[in-house]
Write a protein that holds these residues in place. Structure first.
Motif, PDB file in Angstrom:
ATOM      1  N   THR A 319      -4.578   4.332  -2.311  1.00 26.25           N
ATOM      2  CA  THR A 319      -4.055   5.579  -1.753  1.00 26.25           C
ATOM      3  C   THR A 319      -4.026   5.538  -0.221  1.00 26.25           C
ATOM      4  OG1 THR A 319      -6.220   6.676  -1.556  1.00 26.25           O
ATOM      5  CG2 THR A 319      -5.130   6.790  -3.703  1.00 26.25           C
ATOM      6  N   HIS A 320      -3.342   6.509   0.355  1.00 22.13           N
ATOM      7  CA  HIS A 320      -3.357   6.751   1.811  1.00 22.13           C
ATOM      8  C   HIS A 320      -2.920   5.519   2.616  1.00 22.13           C
ATOM      9  CE1 HIS A 320      -5.950   9.875   0.097  1.00 22.13           C
ATOM     10  NE2 HIS A 320      -5.588  10.624   1.136  1.00 22.13           N
ATOM     11  N   TYR A 321      -1.716   5.070   2.359  1.00 22.04           N
ATOM     12  CA  TYR A 321      -1.131   3.975   3.146  1.00 22.04           C
ATOM     13  C   TYR A 321      -0.721   4.495   4.525  1.00 22.04           C
ATOM     14  CZ  TYR A 321      -0.587   0.702  -0.800  1.00 22.04           C
ATOM     15  OH  TYR A 321      -0.796  -0.155  -1.844  1.00 22.04           O
ATOM     16  N   PRO A 322      -0.590   3.578   5.493  1.00 21.09           N
ATOM     17  CA  PRO A 322      -0.102   3.987   6.820  1.00 21.09           C
ATOM     18  C   PRO A 322       1.294   4.599   6.738  1.00 21.09           C
ATOM     19  CG  PRO A 322      -1.076   1.803   6.921  1.00 21.09           C
ATOM     20  CD  PRO A 322      -0.988   2.159   5.468  1.00 21.09           C
ATOM     21  N   LYS A 323       1.497   5.653   7.504  1.00 19.35           N
ATOM     22  CA  LYS A 323       2.773   6.367   7.513  1.00 19.35           C
ATOM     23  C   LYS A 323       3.941   5.447   7.856  1.00 19.35           C
ATOM     24  CE  LYS A 323       3.633   8.760  11.187  1.00 19.35           C
ATOM     25  NZ  LYS A 323       3.566   9.797  12.238  1.00 19.35           N
ATOM     26  N   ASP A 324       3.727   4.509   8.786  1.00 13.94           N
ATOM     27  CA  ASP A 324       4.830   3.695   9.308  1.00 13.94           C
ATOM     28  C   ASP A 324       5.381   2.693   8.304  1.00 13.94           C
ATOM     29  OD1 ASP A 324       4.613   5.051  11.663  1.00 13.94           O
ATOM     30  OD2 ASP A 324       3.443   3.499  12.682  1.00 13.94           O
ATOM     31  N   TYR A 329       9.983  10.515   3.438  1.00 13.05           N
ATOM     32  CA  TYR A 329       9.744  11.803   2.783  1.00 13.05           C
ATOM     33  C   TYR A 329       8.280  12.021   2.387  1.00 13.05           C
ATOM     34  CZ  TYR A 329      10.365   8.431  -0.980  1.00 13.05           C
ATOM     35  OH  TYR A 329      10.275   7.307  -1.769  1.00 13.05           O
ATOM     36  N   MET A 330       7.394  11.059   2.614  1.00 10.95           N
ATOM     37  CA  MET A 330       6.008  11.186   2.164  1.00 10.95           C
ATOM     38  C   MET A 330       5.203  12.098   3.090  1.00 10.95           C
ATOM     39  SD  MET A 330       5.017   7.438   0.673  1.00 10.95           S
ATOM     40  CE  MET A 330       5.970   6.712  -0.672  1.00 10.95           C
ATOM     41  N   LYS A 331       4.393  12.926   2.486  1.00  6.68           N
ATOM     42  CA  LYS A 331       3.650  13.962   3.212  1.00  6.68           C
ATOM     43  C   LYS A 331       2.430  13.375   3.908  1.00  6.68           C
ATOM     44  CE  LYS A 331       1.958  18.665   2.386  1.00  6.68           C
ATOM     45  NZ  LYS A 331       1.866  19.730   1.353  1.00  6.68           N
ATOM     46  N   PRO A 332       2.234  13.666   5.199  1.00  7.58           N
ATOM     47  CA  PRO A 332       1.053  13.158   5.901  1.00  7.58           C
ATOM     48  C   PRO A 332      -0.231  13.792   5.355  1.00  7.58           C
ATOM     49  CG  PRO A 332       2.720  13.946   7.449  1.00  7.58           C
ATOM     50  CD  PRO A 332       3.128  14.417   6.091  1.00  7.58           C
ATOM     51  N   ASP A 333      -1.306  13.048   5.450  1.00  3.20           N
ATOM     52  CA  ASP A 333      -2.624  13.600   5.130  1.00  3.20           C
ATOM     53  C   ASP A 333      -2.939  14.675   6.176  1.00  3.20           C
ATOM     54  OD1 ASP A 333      -5.373  14.120   4.921  1.00  3.20           O
ATOM     55  OD2 ASP A 333      -5.799  12.096   4.214  1.00  3.20           O
ATOM     56  N   PRO A 334      -3.247  15.897   5.732  1.00  2.00           N
ATOM     57  CA  PRO A 334      -3.509  16.963   6.723  1.00  2.00           C
ATOM     58  C   PRO A 334      -4.704  16.679   7.624  1.00  2.00           C
ATOM     59  CG  PRO A 334      -4.091  17.655   4.482  1.00  2.00           C
ATOM     60  CD  PRO A 334      -3.344  16.376   4.349  1.00  2.00           C
ATOM     61  N   ASP A 335      -5.595  15.780   7.199  1.00  3.49           N
ATOM     62  CA  ASP A 335      -6.770  15.447   8.017  1.00  3.49           C
ATOM     63  C   ASP A 335      -6.575  14.190   8.860  1.00  3.49           C
ATOM     64  OD1 ASP A 335      -8.217  17.612   6.909  1.00  3.49           O
ATOM     65  OD2 ASP A 335      -8.682  16.401   5.138  1.00  3.49           O
ATOM     66  N   ARG A 336      -5.407  13.540   8.677  1.00  2.00           N
ATOM     67  CA  ARG A 336      -5.219  12.273   9.384  1.00  2.00           C
ATOM     68  C   ARG A 336      -3.729  11.936   9.426  1.00  2.00           C
ATOM     69  NH1 ARG A 336      -7.905   6.570   7.415  1.00  2.00           N
ATOM     70  NH2 ARG A 336      -6.746   5.230   8.857  1.00  2.00           N
ATOM     71  N   LEU A 341      -0.063  10.958   1.979  1.00  2.00           N
ATOM     72  CA  LEU A 341      -0.626  11.251   0.659  1.00  2.00           C
ATOM     73  C   LEU A 341       0.199  10.535  -0.400  1.00  2.00           C
ATOM     74  CD1 LEU A 341      -1.311  15.087   1.081  1.00  2.00           C
ATOM     75  CD2 LEU A 341      -2.960  13.208   1.261  1.00  2.00           C
ATOM     76  N   CYS A 342      -0.143   9.277  -0.589  1.00  2.00           N
ATOM     77  CA  CYS A 342       0.621   8.445  -1.513  1.00  2.00           C
ATOM     78  C   CYS A 342      -0.337   7.565  -2.298  1.00  2.00           C
ATOM     79  CB  CYS A 342       1.628   7.579  -0.759  1.00  2.00           C
ATOM     80  SG  CYS A 342       0.852   6.256   0.194  1.00  2.00           S
ATOM     81  N   ALA A 343       0.194   6.898  -3.303  1.00  2.00           N
ATOM     82  CA  ALA A 343      -0.610   5.944  -4.073  1.00  2.00           C
ATOM     83  C   ALA A 343       0.300   4.952  -4.778  1.00  2.00           C
ATOM     84  CB  ALA A 343      -1.475   6.669  -5.098  1.00  2.00           C
TER      85      ALA A 343
END
Length: 430
Positions: A319-324, A329-336, A341-343
């Motif tokens: 889970t939680h791969y780097p955004k780049d 369209y994947m939603k960022p982790d609200p804490d980071r 928020l992916c898997a």
């Protein structure tokens, strides 16, 4: 009574007629053993010289491979057979005599078999794989209908890309530019805003010049999208779905798994919930396993996924791969903000990623920012932006690759055997 091989248990000690093809044969003087198939299964037909006419016995001995026949005889139990039954033949009627069938019981090279895929499909192993594929499809419909999903069919021809990182097959749509779909996801999000929970099952196309055992140019995807569902809730649906199809195959494809010599004990262990590790943890695990050159921010390849899977006897979520390195369209982790928020669900035994999913961005301003960052055409993607303008809600979805899943459950090394007519980098025939 006319029947099929998969129904013979109903006719124990009764005489029936079945339309078949001759898969193989052998004889021992006064008995001929015919390996017969009819599309539903395989059964041995036994011809005893003393119990049939001389003409029938000589016919049985001279039959050629893949000739089509009507055979009549009595169904009896056979404890030595994996199938459990055999047929004591009394009459044989030749429908069509095949000559010089190219795929003989001897060993053949892969390229030869692929050139003759239209005939190779008839073999017992390929038949078993297709039956398992069919069972997974049946179980897919059962699961999603049970869970309240609506089947929706997204378009195959599109005017835009779902993921900018993948090469597309380009075509002309009259006077417009068009592409073969690489994913139905964007349109399925629109369907979820109308119907709540939806799923699609259809072909997708990736113009990646890859020759690995995990890649096809044309493959089939199951793509659910769910309104009012969080990332965590989506993960639970994914693992329950995988467990459901596994249980369905174990229940209905016992003989096929035996034919493929699949280790059923490893499959019986597949039970939700599945272990979950973050991308950060996966990086640490890889470094511990000797991948000293792996750096944070890189996507994982097949060796990385295999190394991670070796630590688990269940599928594992990363889970939680780097955004780049993930889709726009994947939603960022609200804490980071640097991860999303992916898997990816990695199958055991080196079969790699079978599911990719995420929470989708539902905030209009953030999606507009992503459009700018990824240079997405406002015209081509305006309809997708509208989903965030008119009643946006938290939503999530995922895609399961059918062929990789069939390969894993079947224990087949290469995905080319998991689809009836594979499209590979250098293969468009047959």
């Amino acid at each position: 009574m006319k029947t099929t091989i998969n129904q013979v248990a109903k006719y124990l000690n009764q005489e029936v007629t079945i339309g078949v093809w001759l898969a193989n044969k052998r004889s021992s003087g006064k008995i001929a053993f015919l390996q017969l198939r009819d599309g539903t299964g395989f059964i041995q037909g036994v011809v005893v010289k003393a119990e049939v006419s001389e003409e029938t016995f000589q016919m049985a001995k001279s039959l050629t491979q893949e000739s089509s026949l009507y055979v009549t005889g009595t169904i009896v139990e056979d404890t030595r057979s994996p199938f459990g039954y055999e047929m004591q033949l009394k009459e044989i009627e030749v429908i069509h005599e095949a000559t010089d069938y190219p795929i003989t019981p001897k060993e053949h090279g892969t390229e030869f078999l692929m050139d003759h895929r239209h005939l190779w499909l008839r073999s017992k192993k390929q038949h078993a794989i297709m039956q398992i594929r069919n069972q997974i499809i049946q179980a897919t419909y059962q699961f999603f209908q049970k869970e309240g999903f609506v089947k929706v069919d997204p378009p195959i021809l599109t005017g835009s890309a779902a993921e900018g990182t993948t090469e597309l097959f380009h075509t002309k749509y009259f006077d417009e530019e068009a592409y073969l779909s690489q994913s139905g996801q964007l349109h399925m999000e629109a369907a979820a805003m109308a119907l709540g929970r939806v799923f699609s099952f259809g072909p997708t196309f990736r113009a990646e010049k890859s020759k690995t055992r995990r890649h096809l140019i044309e493959f089939w995807m199951i793509e659910p999208e769910m309104a009012f569902v969080t990332h965590e809730e989506s993960l639970e649906i994914q693992e329950n779905y995988v467990q459901f199809i596994m249980e369905s195959v174990l229940e209905h494809c016992t003989l096929e798994l035996k034919i493929l010599e699949r280790n059923v004990e490893t499959l019986e262990k597949i039970k939700a919930p599945f272990p979950r590790i973050t991308y950060d943890k996966a990086i640490d695990m890889l470094k511990e396993k000797g991948f000293s050159d792996v750096e944070w921010g890189e996507d994982f390849g097949a060796p990385h996924e295999t190394a991670i899977a070796e630590s688990f006897d269940q599928p594992v979520f990363i889970t939680h791969y780097p955004k780049d390195i993930k889709a726009f369209y994947m939603k960022p982790d609200p804490d980071r903000d640097d991860v999303v928020l992916c898997a990816d669900l990695i199958a055991p035994e080196g079969y790699g990623e079978i599911i990719g999913g995420s929470a989708r961005i539902d905030d209009l301003s953030l999606m507009e920012q992503r459009y700018e960052e990824h240079n997405l055409s406002g015209d081509a993607y305006q309809w997708y932006l509208d989903l965030r303008k008119y009643g946006s809600v938290p939503h999530a979805g995922f895609g399961l690759g059918l062929e990789r899943t069939v390969a894993w459950i079947s224990g087949v090394e290469h995905v080319r055997e998991t689809i009836p007519f594979p499209r590979l980098l250098n293969r468009l025939y047959p």
